[in-house]
Scaffold this active site. Sequence first.
Site, short mmCIF file in Angstrom:
data_model
loop_
_atom_site.label_atom_id
_atom_site.label_comp_id
_atom_site.label_asym_id
_atom_site.label_seq_id
_atom_site.Cartn_x
_atom_site.Cartn_y
_atom_site.Cartn_z
N LYS A 126 0.86 -1.19 0.00
CA LYS A 126 0.00 0.00 0.00
C LYS A 126 0.88 1.23 0.00
CE LYS A 126 -4.44 1.04 0.22
NZ LYS A 126 -5.60 0.23 -0.19
N ASP A 166 -7.07 4.36 -4.50
CA ASP A 166 -7.72 4.23 -3.20
C ASP A 166 -8.33 5.61 -2.94
OD1 ASP A 166 -7.79 2.18 -0.74
OD2 ASP A 166 -7.53 4.15 0.13
P1 NDP Z 1 -12.95 7.84 -2.83
O1 NDP Z 1 -11.91 8.83 -2.61
O2 NDP Z 1 -13.49 7.61 -4.20
O3 NDP Z 1 -14.20 8.12 -1.88
C1 NDP Z 1 -14.08 8.20 -0.51
C2 NDP Z 1 -15.40 8.65 0.07
O4 NDP Z 1 -15.35 8.60 1.48
C3 NDP Z 1 -15.74 10.07 -0.29
O5 NDP Z 1 -17.14 10.20 -0.35
C4 NDP Z 1 -15.16 10.87 0.86
O6 NDP Z 1 -15.80 12.11 1.05
C5 NDP Z 1 -15.43 9.94 2.01
N1 NDP Z 1 -14.37 10.08 3.04
C6 NDP Z 1 -13.04 9.93 2.87
N2 NDP Z 1 -12.38 10.18 4.00
C7 NDP Z 1 -13.32 10.48 4.90
C8 NDP Z 1 -13.26 10.82 6.25
N3 NDP Z 1 -12.09 10.90 6.92
N4 NDP Z 1 -14.45 11.05 6.88
C9 NDP Z 1 -15.62 10.96 6.20
N5 NDP Z 1 -15.73 10.65 4.91
C10 NDP Z 1 -14.59 10.40 4.28
O7 NDP Z 1 -12.37 6.47 -2.23
P2 NDP Z 1 -12.87 4.98 -2.47
O8 NDP Z 1 -14.33 4.93 -2.68
O9 NDP Z 1 -11.98 4.38 -3.47
O10 NDP Z 1 -12.50 4.33 -1.07
C11 NDP Z 1 -13.42 4.22 0.01
C12 NDP Z 1 -12.97 3.12 0.95
O11 NDP Z 1 -12.93 1.88 0.26
C13 NDP Z 1 -11.58 3.29 1.56
O12 NDP Z 1 -11.58 2.72 2.85
C14 NDP Z 1 -10.71 2.45 0.64
O13 NDP Z 1 -9.53 2.04 1.28
C15 NDP Z 1 -11.64 1.29 0.38
N6 NDP Z 1 -11.38 0.48 -0.81
C16 NDP Z 1 -11.28 1.03 -2.05
C17 NDP Z 1 -11.09 0.21 -3.15
C18 NDP Z 1 -11.05 0.75 -4.54
O14 NDP Z 1 -10.95 -0.04 -5.47
N7 NDP Z 1 -11.14 2.05 -4.75
C19 NDP Z 1 -10.94 -1.24 -3.02
C20 NDP Z 1 -11.15 -1.72 -1.67
C21 NDP Z 1 -11.35 -0.89 -0.63
P3 NDP Z 1 -15.51 13.34 0.06
O15 NDP Z 1 -16.39 13.11 -1.13
O16 NDP Z 1 -15.92 14.53 0.87
O17 NDP Z 1 -14.06 13.30 -0.27
O1 2IT Z 2 -7.99 -1.49 -0.75
C1 2IT Z 2 -7.91 -1.99 -1.88
O2 2IT Z 2 -8.03 -3.20 -2.07
C2 2IT Z 2 -7.71 -1.09 -3.01
N1 2IT Z 2 -7.65 0.12 -2.83
C3 2IT Z 2 -7.55 -1.64 -4.40
C4 2IT Z 2 -6.14 -2.11 -4.63
C5 2IT Z 2 -5.83 -2.53 -6.03
O3 2IT Z 2 -4.64 -2.85 -6.23
O4 2IT Z 2 -6.69 -2.57 -6.89
#
Ligand code: NDP
Ligand code: 2IT
Length: 444
Positions: A126, A166
């Site tokens: 990561k 992420d």
């Molecule tokens: P994005 O940046 O696309 O979206 C994050 C969302 O969460 C936004 O709506 C953001 O608000 C909100 N957010 C972020 N930080 C905070 C905080 N501290 N307090 C409140 N709201 C918050 O990220 P992802 O959707 O990609 O990721 C979301 C989660 O999923 C994370 O935990 C990530 O690690 C996990 N994840 C992501 C994967 C991926 O493929 N993208 C895969 C597996 C897990 P705002 O719109 O105001 O920024």
């Molecule tokens: O938390 C996660 O699994 C991710 N942000 C996706 C990682 C990836 O390599 O697609």
Amino acid sequence: MSYVDEVYNYVVEKNPAQPEFHQAVKEVLDSLRVVIDANEEEYRKDALLERLVTPERQILFRVPWVDDKGQVQVNNGFRVQFNSAIGPYKGGLRFHPSVNLGIIKFLGFEQIFKNSLTGLPIGGGKGGSDFDPKGKSDREIMAFCQSFMTELFRHIGADTDVPAGDIGVGGREIGYMYGQYKRIRDTYEGVLTGKGLTYGGSLARTQATGYGLLYLTAELLKCNGSDIKGKTVCVSGAGNVAIYAIEKAQQLGAKVVTCSDSTGWIYDSEGIDVALLKEVKEVKRARLTEYAAARKSAEYHEGRGVWSIKCDVALPCATQNELHLEDAKQLVANGVQAVCEGANMPTTIEATEYLQENKVMFVGGKAANAGGVATSALEMSQNSERLHWTFEEVDAKLQQIMVNIYHNIDDAAKKYGMEGNYVAGANIAGFLKVAEAMKAQGIV
Ligand code: NDP
Ligand code: 2IT
């Protein structure tokens, strides 16, 4: 003292001021007790757990860039290459002001087990930065991404370490970083995933984490005599994971009534309008107040509060430790049947225990959100064979992977006498493959 407790104390002592990393390690080690206790002598002699909780390599670097006013800014860059026993390091990059080494280590540690559960050959890693993309111009984002990659490039490669997105890192950022990598290395290779479709990206990668979460949730409900169809669902977050979780939940016949961002949350009695949400968040990069302004049935509330709404299924999809004990109590009081984590570690340990004690089906992020990284691995496969698969092909593979993960974690929980404890099932199933590979490869 048991080996597990000894190693947990060692982690706390060796990694001061990294509470999220301690939390992630505690959750895993606690549920591995039954496996570790049965092989204690062998694991202890090989220092297997000490090696598992110590990253193979940690890279910290300076990221200087120039903002639109001509001012030089400096951020911290991180890449933690945690474990490569079963494949090249794989895991996302997070750009958020809350990022520090402890956050990246918790995420990298979880990624080891998640990636193992996918059944695909990917190790755990990561990275990211404390850079805040909010309010930055496209040029500033590009300047930052280019500077970040100008240091990171020397540590990554299609067969070494393959980062992805992420929080705060989506298609735009991956594009800028890919361009800079290619320019420096003069190599066109699958070094990042989540790429655009015109330059090696995979169809369905954008949707994969959210869709995968729903494929697993649907299987969980089906195998427990229920059905996702007709359920009321609360989602938190409004980013990549949340948007496509909402979209798939609706396609499967559920009604999603909430979403949230870092400043507030929406209750939409008619069900979230995904097209509008995409317009607000993906195109305009605006606040959820704009969603509420454009939709009669929606109420906007400042702060947090998604978990106060009555639902059958709760899907936390925003960030770590966003579902607390009081939220879990509220959800149980409202009759929630299942909680599945789209985000990484969104539920605190106390909240998880409360949900489990109250017979709520609970699936942690390592299993429930593995669809994103699994589809990243499918993107790597396509890059290696220099071919593209259709959306339907990738989506079908994703669905099968999520169904397999559910059954693997369910079987592991049953085998070790913890039926219904999907957290333990996931940690055990993920661990066993990595431990076996580490043992076979000797002391490295
Ligand atoms: P994005 O940046 O696309 O979206 C994050 C969302 O969460 C936004 O709506 C953001 O608000 C909100 N957010 C972020 N930080 C905070 C905080 N501290 N307090 C409140 N709201 C918050 O990220 P992802 O959707 O990609 O990721 C979301 C989660 O999923 C994370 O935990 C990530 O690690 C996990 N994840 C992501 C994967 C991926 O493929 N993208 C895969 C597996 C897990 P705002 O719109 O105001 O920024
Ligand atoms: O938390 C996660 O699994 C991710 N942000 C996706 C990682 C990836 O390599 O697609």
